[in-house]
Design an enzyme around this catalytic site. Structure first.
Site, PDB file in Angstrom:
ATOM      1  N   GLY A  35       0.782  -1.228   0.000  1.00  0.00           N
ATOM      2  CA  GLY A  35       0.000   0.000   0.000  1.00  0.00           C
ATOM      3  C   GLY A  35       0.812   1.275   0.000  1.00  0.00           C
ATOM      4  N   GLY A  56       5.670  -4.651  -2.929  1.00  0.00           N
ATOM      5  CA  GLY A  56       6.068  -4.909  -4.306  1.00  0.00           C
ATOM      6  C   GLY A  56       6.218  -3.650  -5.134  1.00  0.00           C
ATOM      7  N   ARG A  57       5.183  -2.815  -5.169  1.00  0.00           N
ATOM      8  CA  ARG A  57       5.211  -1.622  -6.003  1.00  0.00           C
ATOM      9  C   ARG A  57       6.294  -0.648  -5.545  1.00  0.00           C
ATOM     10  NH1 ARG A  57       0.433   0.412  -8.480  1.00  0.00           N
ATOM     11  NH2 ARG A  57      -0.735  -0.745  -6.896  1.00  0.00           N
ATOM     12  N   ARG A  93      -1.560  -1.770 -17.571  1.00  0.00           N
ATOM     13  CA  ARG A  93      -2.168  -0.864 -16.604  1.00  0.00           C
ATOM     14  C   ARG A  93      -2.872   0.330 -17.265  1.00  0.00           C
ATOM     15  NH1 ARG A  93       0.197   1.858 -13.186  1.00  0.00           N
ATOM     16  NH2 ARG A  93      -1.219   1.585 -11.421  1.00  0.00           N
ATOM     17  N   TYR A 119      -6.749   0.205 -16.426  1.00  0.00           N
ATOM     18  CA  TYR A 119      -7.182   1.122 -15.377  1.00  0.00           C
ATOM     19  C   TYR A 119      -7.230   2.580 -15.817  1.00  0.00           C
ATOM     20  CZ  TYR A 119      -5.384  -2.755 -12.463  1.00  0.00           C
ATOM     21  OH  TYR A 119      -5.115  -3.978 -11.900  1.00  0.00           O
ATOM     22  N   CYS A 151      -5.720  -4.830 -31.549  1.00  0.00           N
ATOM     23  CA  CYS A 151      -7.009  -4.483 -32.156  1.00  0.00           C
ATOM     24  C   CYS A 151      -8.020  -4.133 -31.068  1.00  0.00           C
ATOM     25  CB  CYS A 151      -7.509  -5.636 -33.032  1.00  0.00           C
ATOM     26  SG  CYS A 151      -6.460  -5.938 -34.450  1.00  0.00           S
ATOM     27  N   GLU A 152      -7.652  -3.219 -30.220  1.00  0.00           N
ATOM     28  CA  GLU A 152      -8.506  -2.704 -29.150  1.00  0.00           C
ATOM     29  C   GLU A 152      -8.220  -1.219 -28.997  1.00  0.00           C
ATOM     30  OE1 GLU A 152     -10.838  -4.302 -27.568  1.00  0.00           O
ATOM     31  OE2 GLU A 152     -10.363  -6.350 -28.255  1.00  0.00           O
TER      32      GLU A 152
END
Length: 419
Positions: A235, A279-280, A315, A319, A346-347
């Site tokens: 966090g 981790g982040r 990401r 998001y 193709c998005e």
């Protein structure tokens, strides 16, 4: 302003050996981050960082972190297997999972990992699976409701919604779980909770710590259980935006120390060890996605097409997450051109940036996409037949080493049944 940890000249040399796109990691940055974290919590003799393997599941990264004293936090069978193959064992592994298959509990127990139970029903499931309850065990707490932290000195507000999260036990269940585990032979107990993600506030960890420390005192009084460790989880965030202030891990560690001495020490619990799973914080700023410009398209907007796509970093597509972009060699030029930076999927959400002001970009330019060291390559996939890219380590002496090769079409076809 964010600055890459490599120069254009370095990248030009590196890309002669490793074709773009690839993820590049900074060994010096990783080690410096780990050392700063350990220094911040050095007041707690039993402190350990359990790196969240899901963030960057690369054996060479894990081995670097092991050298810096870290353990691993695992949430799946393969993460446990990777930790084992990298030399982690016993209490160097924390196993925190949810909706857990029996085989994963079995391997965690075999490796001697500390098991962190997500639900009260998992107590008997674990006992039935492995035949006993380990002497050392942990339970994950979910306070429910909405967790709010008011304006901090950085002007940042933390708010998250634990009540909507699938993880953890209620407060009454924590008491029930400790009593049941004690009945079944557990002797050392731990508490874990995760209340907010990617916080940019030096106040989050001390606030979380105070909640867990107070509950630890209550649980000890209610159950008589010997609580030996508290896991503050993750966090602690990183500033993805260039104008956001970074967390000060030394200030955070000091804030946790004050809560520890105010709450645990007077309750006779000054022997409790702390642990984290960042981790982040540990890896995100120490990784770049390196990509080259292939095309420029001018229709209703100006598009810059690069050789990376959401399969390399999902990401932004998933998001709408912001990742800063540096056009290498043009760091000092004015950002006076507005672009969407896109990949080849193709998005229509396959965009690393939308309406981003950048210097004038030319075909062949090298771009650095920042803060991809965590949840970057790890979240890759093969949609559209796009293949996961290589991972390269920039070592402390300035040399580079391939730590994961790029996938090939044969890798993509390997699991298919052709006949």
């Amino acid at each position: 302003m964010k600055k890459p940890f490599v120069t254009l000249e370095q990248l030009q040399t590196i890309t002669q050996q490793y074709p773009t796109p690839f993820h590049l990691y900074d060994e010096k940055g990783i080690r410096d981050t780990a050392r700063a974290l350990y220094k911040a919590f050095s007041w707690n003799p039993g402190y350990r960082e359990f790196f969240a393997v899901k963030a960057t599941p690369n054996p060479q990264i894990l081995k670097i972190l092991k050298e810096e004293g870290c353990g691993t936090d695992c949430s799946s069978l393969t993460e446990l297997m990777m930790s084992d193959r990298c030399g982690f064992a016993g209490d160097e592994i924390m196993f925190s999972s949810n909706d857990t298959p029996a085989e994963e509990f079995a391997l965690a127990a075999k490796l001697g990992a500390t098991i962190n139970l997500d639900d009260i029903s998992h107590i008997d499931f674990l006992k039935d699976t492995i035949g006993y309850i380990p002497k050392k065990i942990s339970c994950r707490y979910n306070p429910g409701g909405t967790f709010t932290l008011g304006e901090s000195e950085e002007g940042f507000q933390v708010m998250d919604n634990p009540g909507q999260a699938k993880y953890g036990m209620t407060r009454p269940q924590m008491t029930q779980a400790f009593r049941r585990l004690k009945e079944l032979g557990a002797e050392e107990f731990g508490i874990h909770a995760f209340l907010a993600s990617n916080t940019l506030s030096n106040e989050y960890y001390p606030a979380l710590a105070a909640i867990l420390f107070q509950m630890a005192v209550e649980l000890k009084n209610e159950t008589g259980c010997h609580i030996t460790f508290i896991n503050l989880s993750g966090g602690v965030g990183v500033p993805y935006l260039p104008d956001q202030p970074a967390n000060d891990i030394a200030v955070i560690g000091e804030g946790v120390r004050r809560a520890y001495e105010d709450i645990l020490v007077p309750a006779g619990m000054g022997d409790v060890s702390l642990c984290t799973e960042l981790g982040r914080f540990m890896l995100a700023p120490n990784g770049h996605l390196i990509t080259r410009v292939l095309h420029e398209k001018q229709t209703y907007k100006d598009y810059i097409g690069v050789d990376a796509c959401a399969a390399n970093l999902m990401r932004p597509a998933m998001y709408g997450a912001y990742h800063h972009i540096t056009v290498m060699g043009k760091e000092d030029q004015p950002c006076d051109h507005q672009y969407d930076v896109t990949g080849a999927l193709c998005e229509n959400n396959d965009k690393f940036a939308v309406d981003r002001m950048l210097p004038k970009i030319h075909i062949g330019d090298l771009l650095v996409i920042h803060d991809t060291g965590a949840h970057g390559h790890a979240m890759g996939y093969q949609y559209n037949g796009r293949l996961r890219s290589a991972e390269v380590l920039l070592q402390t002496d300035g040399s580079t080493r391939l730590i994961r090769r790029a996938e090939t079409p044969e890798d993509y076809f390997a699991t298919a049944i052709w006949d």
